[in-house]
Motif scaffolding. Sequence first.
Motif, PDB file in Angstrom:
ATOM      1  N   ARG A  13      38.673  35.086 114.309  1.00  0.00           N
ATOM      2  CA  ARG A  13      37.922  36.302 114.635  1.00  0.00           C
ATOM      3  C   ARG A  13      37.108  36.239 115.914  1.00  0.00           C
ATOM      4  O   ARG A  13      36.348  37.149 116.214  1.00  0.00           O
ATOM      5  CB  ARG A  13      37.013  36.689 113.469  1.00  0.00           C
ATOM      6  CG  ARG A  13      35.959  35.640 113.132  1.00  0.00           C
ATOM      7  CD  ARG A  13      35.153  36.023 111.933  1.00  0.00           C
ATOM      8  NE  ARG A  13      34.178  37.055 112.266  1.00  0.00           N
ATOM      9  CZ  ARG A  13      33.193  37.431 111.488  1.00  0.00           C
ATOM     10  NH1 ARG A  13      33.051  36.876 110.312  1.00  0.00           N
ATOM     11  NH2 ARG A  13      32.356  38.354 111.855  1.00  0.00           N
ATOM     12  N   TYR A  14      37.253  35.207 116.688  1.00  0.00           N
ATOM     13  CA  TYR A  14      36.465  35.056 117.910  1.00  0.00           C
ATOM     14  C   TYR A  14      37.352  35.134 119.150  1.00  0.00           C
ATOM     15  O   TYR A  14      38.575  35.028 119.071  1.00  0.00           O
ATOM     16  CB  TYR A  14      35.714  33.715 117.906  1.00  0.00           C
ATOM     17  CG  TYR A  14      34.756  33.589 116.763  1.00  0.00           C
ATOM     18  CD1 TYR A  14      33.544  34.267 116.770  1.00  0.00           C
ATOM     19  CD2 TYR A  14      35.051  32.805 115.655  1.00  0.00           C
ATOM     20  CE1 TYR A  14      32.654  34.175 115.713  1.00  0.00           C
ATOM     21  CE2 TYR A  14      34.173  32.701 114.591  1.00  0.00           C
ATOM     22  CZ  TYR A  14      32.973  33.386 114.628  1.00  0.00           C
ATOM     23  OH  TYR A  14      32.105  33.287 113.584  1.00  0.00           O
ATOM     24  N   TRP A  15      36.712  35.272 120.301  1.00  0.00           N
ATOM     25  CA  TRP A  15      37.396  35.322 121.589  1.00  0.00           C
ATOM     26  C   TRP A  15      36.776  34.281 122.503  1.00  0.00           C
ATOM     27  O   TRP A  15      35.567  34.119 122.536  1.00  0.00           O
ATOM     28  CB  TRP A  15      37.259  36.712 122.214  1.00  0.00           C
ATOM     29  CG  TRP A  15      37.952  37.744 121.399  1.00  0.00           C
ATOM     30  CD1 TRP A  15      37.413  38.498 120.393  1.00  0.00           C
ATOM     31  CD2 TRP A  15      39.325  38.103 121.464  1.00  0.00           C
ATOM     32  NE1 TRP A  15      38.378  39.313 119.853  1.00  0.00           N
ATOM     33  CE2 TRP A  15      39.563  39.100 120.493  1.00  0.00           C
ATOM     34  CE3 TRP A  15      40.391  37.701 122.272  1.00  0.00           C
ATOM     35  CZ2 TRP A  15      40.807  39.671 120.301  1.00  0.00           C
ATOM     36  CZ3 TRP A  15      41.629  38.274 122.083  1.00  0.00           C
ATOM     37  CH2 TRP A  15      41.825  39.253 121.107  1.00  0.00           C
ATOM     38  N   ALA A  16      37.613  33.562 123.236  1.00  0.00           N
ATOM     39  CA  ALA A  16      37.152  32.512 124.140  1.00  0.00           C
ATOM     40  C   ALA A  16      37.375  32.936 125.586  1.00  0.00           C
ATOM     41  O   ALA A  16      38.384  33.547 125.914  1.00  0.00           O
ATOM     42  CB  ALA A  16      37.891  31.218 123.867  1.00  0.00           C
ATOM     43  N   VAL A  17      36.414  32.586 126.438  1.00  0.00           N
ATOM     44  CA  VAL A  17      36.546  32.782 127.872  1.00  0.00           C
ATOM     45  C   VAL A  17      36.725  31.397 128.482  1.00  0.00           C
ATOM     46  O   VAL A  17      35.918  30.501 128.254  1.00  0.00           O
ATOM     47  CB  VAL A  17      35.300  33.471 128.468  1.00  0.00           C
ATOM     48  CG1 VAL A  17      35.431  33.622 129.971  1.00  0.00           C
ATOM     49  CG2 VAL A  17      35.059  34.821 127.805  1.00  0.00           C
ATOM     50  N   TRP A  18      37.795  31.243 129.246  1.00  0.00           N
ATOM     51  CA  TRP A  18      38.129  29.968 129.874  1.00  0.00           C
ATOM     52  C   TRP A  18      38.096  30.131 131.386  1.00  0.00           C
ATOM     53  O   TRP A  18      38.520  31.148 131.914  1.00  0.00           O
ATOM     54  CB  TRP A  18      39.534  29.533 129.475  1.00  0.00           C
ATOM     55  CG  TRP A  18      39.746  29.419 128.000  1.00  0.00           C
ATOM     56  CD1 TRP A  18      40.076  30.430 127.135  1.00  0.00           C
ATOM     57  CD2 TRP A  18      39.644  28.246 127.208  1.00  0.00           C
ATOM     58  NE1 TRP A  18      40.178  29.940 125.863  1.00  0.00           N
ATOM     59  CE2 TRP A  18      39.937  28.602 125.870  1.00  0.00           C
ATOM     60  CE3 TRP A  18      39.347  26.913 127.494  1.00  0.00           C
ATOM     61  CZ2 TRP A  18      39.931  27.678 124.831  1.00  0.00           C
ATOM     62  CZ3 TRP A  18      39.363  25.999 126.445  1.00  0.00           C
ATOM     63  CH2 TRP A  18      39.641  26.384 125.132  1.00  0.00           C
ATOM     64  N   LEU A  23      36.572  25.601 128.528  1.00  0.00           N
ATOM     65  CA  LEU A  23      35.904  26.607 127.711  1.00  0.00           C
ATOM     66  C   LEU A  23      34.525  26.930 128.270  1.00  0.00           C
ATOM     67  O   LEU A  23      33.704  26.047 128.487  1.00  0.00           O
ATOM     68  CB  LEU A  23      35.769  26.108 126.266  1.00  0.00           C
ATOM     69  CG  LEU A  23      35.140  27.062 125.265  1.00  0.00           C
ATOM     70  CD1 LEU A  23      35.984  28.328 125.123  1.00  0.00           C
ATOM     71  CD2 LEU A  23      34.981  26.376 123.915  1.00  0.00           C
ATOM     72  N   LEU A  24      34.309  28.216 128.510  1.00  0.00           N
ATOM     73  CA  LEU A  24      33.028  28.668 129.053  1.00  0.00           C
ATOM     74  C   LEU A  24      32.164  29.313 127.976  1.00  0.00           C
ATOM     75  O   LEU A  24      30.975  29.047 127.876  1.00  0.00           O
ATOM     76  CB  LEU A  24      33.263  29.657 130.191  1.00  0.00           C
ATOM     77  CG  LEU A  24      32.036  30.274 130.829  1.00  0.00           C
ATOM     78  CD1 LEU A  24      31.249  29.218 131.583  1.00  0.00           C
ATOM     79  CD2 LEU A  24      32.429  31.392 131.759  1.00  0.00           C
ATOM     80  N   ALA A  25      32.770  30.192 127.155  1.00  0.00           N
ATOM     81  CA  ALA A  25      31.996  30.923 126.154  1.00  0.00           C
ATOM     82  C   ALA A  25      32.902  31.366 125.017  1.00  0.00           C
ATOM     83  O   ALA A  25      34.106  31.525 125.190  1.00  0.00           O
ATOM     84  CB  ALA A  25      31.349  32.144 126.781  1.00  0.00           C
ATOM     85  N   VAL A  26      32.289  31.564 123.856  1.00  0.00           N
ATOM     86  CA  VAL A  26      32.978  32.118 122.694  1.00  0.00           C
ATOM     87  C   VAL A  26      32.182  33.335 122.247  1.00  0.00           C
ATOM     88  O   VAL A  26      30.962  33.266 122.109  1.00  0.00           O
ATOM     89  CB  VAL A  26      33.072  31.096 121.540  1.00  0.00           C
ATOM     90  CG1 VAL A  26      33.720  31.708 120.315  1.00  0.00           C
ATOM     91  CG2 VAL A  26      33.848  29.862 121.978  1.00  0.00           C
ATOM     92  N   THR A  27      32.885  34.459 122.065  1.00  0.00           N
ATOM     93  CA  THR A  27      32.225  35.690 121.658  1.00  0.00           C
ATOM     94  C   THR A  27      32.860  36.224 120.381  1.00  0.00           C
ATOM     95  O   THR A  27      33.987  35.864 120.038  1.00  0.00           O
ATOM     96  CB  THR A  27      32.334  36.771 122.757  1.00  0.00           C
ATOM     97  OG1 THR A  27      33.705  37.112 122.939  1.00  0.00           O
ATOM     98  CG2 THR A  27      31.744  36.282 124.065  1.00  0.00           C
ATOM     99  N   LEU A  28      32.152  37.078 119.698  1.00  0.00           N
ATOM    100  CA  LEU A  28      32.683  37.689 118.489  1.00  0.00           C
ATOM    101  C   LEU A  28      33.626  38.833 118.831  1.00  0.00           C
ATOM    102  O   LEU A  28      34.650  39.019 118.199  1.00  0.00           O
ATOM    103  CB  LEU A  28      31.540  38.193 117.599  1.00  0.00           C
ATOM    104  CG  LEU A  28      31.938  38.865 116.285  1.00  0.00           C
ATOM    105  CD1 LEU A  28      32.743  37.910 115.414  1.00  0.00           C
ATOM    106  CD2 LEU A  28      30.706  39.331 115.545  1.00  0.00           C
ATOM    107  N   TYR A  29      33.284  39.573 119.874  1.00  0.00           N
ATOM    108  CA  TYR A  29      34.079  40.739 120.243  1.00  0.00           C
ATOM    109  C   TYR A  29      34.779  40.525 121.580  1.00  0.00           C
ATOM    110  O   TYR A  29      34.224  39.907 122.496  1.00  0.00           O
ATOM    111  CB  TYR A  29      33.193  41.988 120.333  1.00  0.00           C
ATOM    112  CG  TYR A  29      32.525  42.327 119.026  1.00  0.00           C
ATOM    113  CD1 TYR A  29      33.260  42.845 117.975  1.00  0.00           C
ATOM    114  CD2 TYR A  29      31.167  42.099 118.850  1.00  0.00           C
ATOM    115  CE1 TYR A  29      32.651  43.150 116.775  1.00  0.00           C
ATOM    116  CE2 TYR A  29      30.545  42.402 117.650  1.00  0.00           C
ATOM    117  CZ  TYR A  29      31.297  42.926 116.611  1.00  0.00           C
ATOM    118  OH  TYR A  29      30.696  43.219 115.425  1.00  0.00           O
TER     119      TYR A  29
END
Length: 58
Positions: A13-18, A23-29
């Motif tokens: 259920r999460y989204w990752a920004v690479w 890996l830079l960040a993990v967000t819910l939306y």
Amino acid sequence: MSDRLTITKYGSRYWAVWIDGELLAVTLYKKGARAITAAITTLSTTHGKEVHHGIQAA
């Protein structure tokens, strides 16, 4: 810069920004992940040039 930034699903259920595969960040939306990539792109294109020119002048 956008070629270096990617958004992928992270878990169920999460989204990752690479950035460059790191890996830079993990967000819910996904909207949050897009906001992060937009902010990084904006900062790198507007402020990055100013910093680069400042270093060359020094």
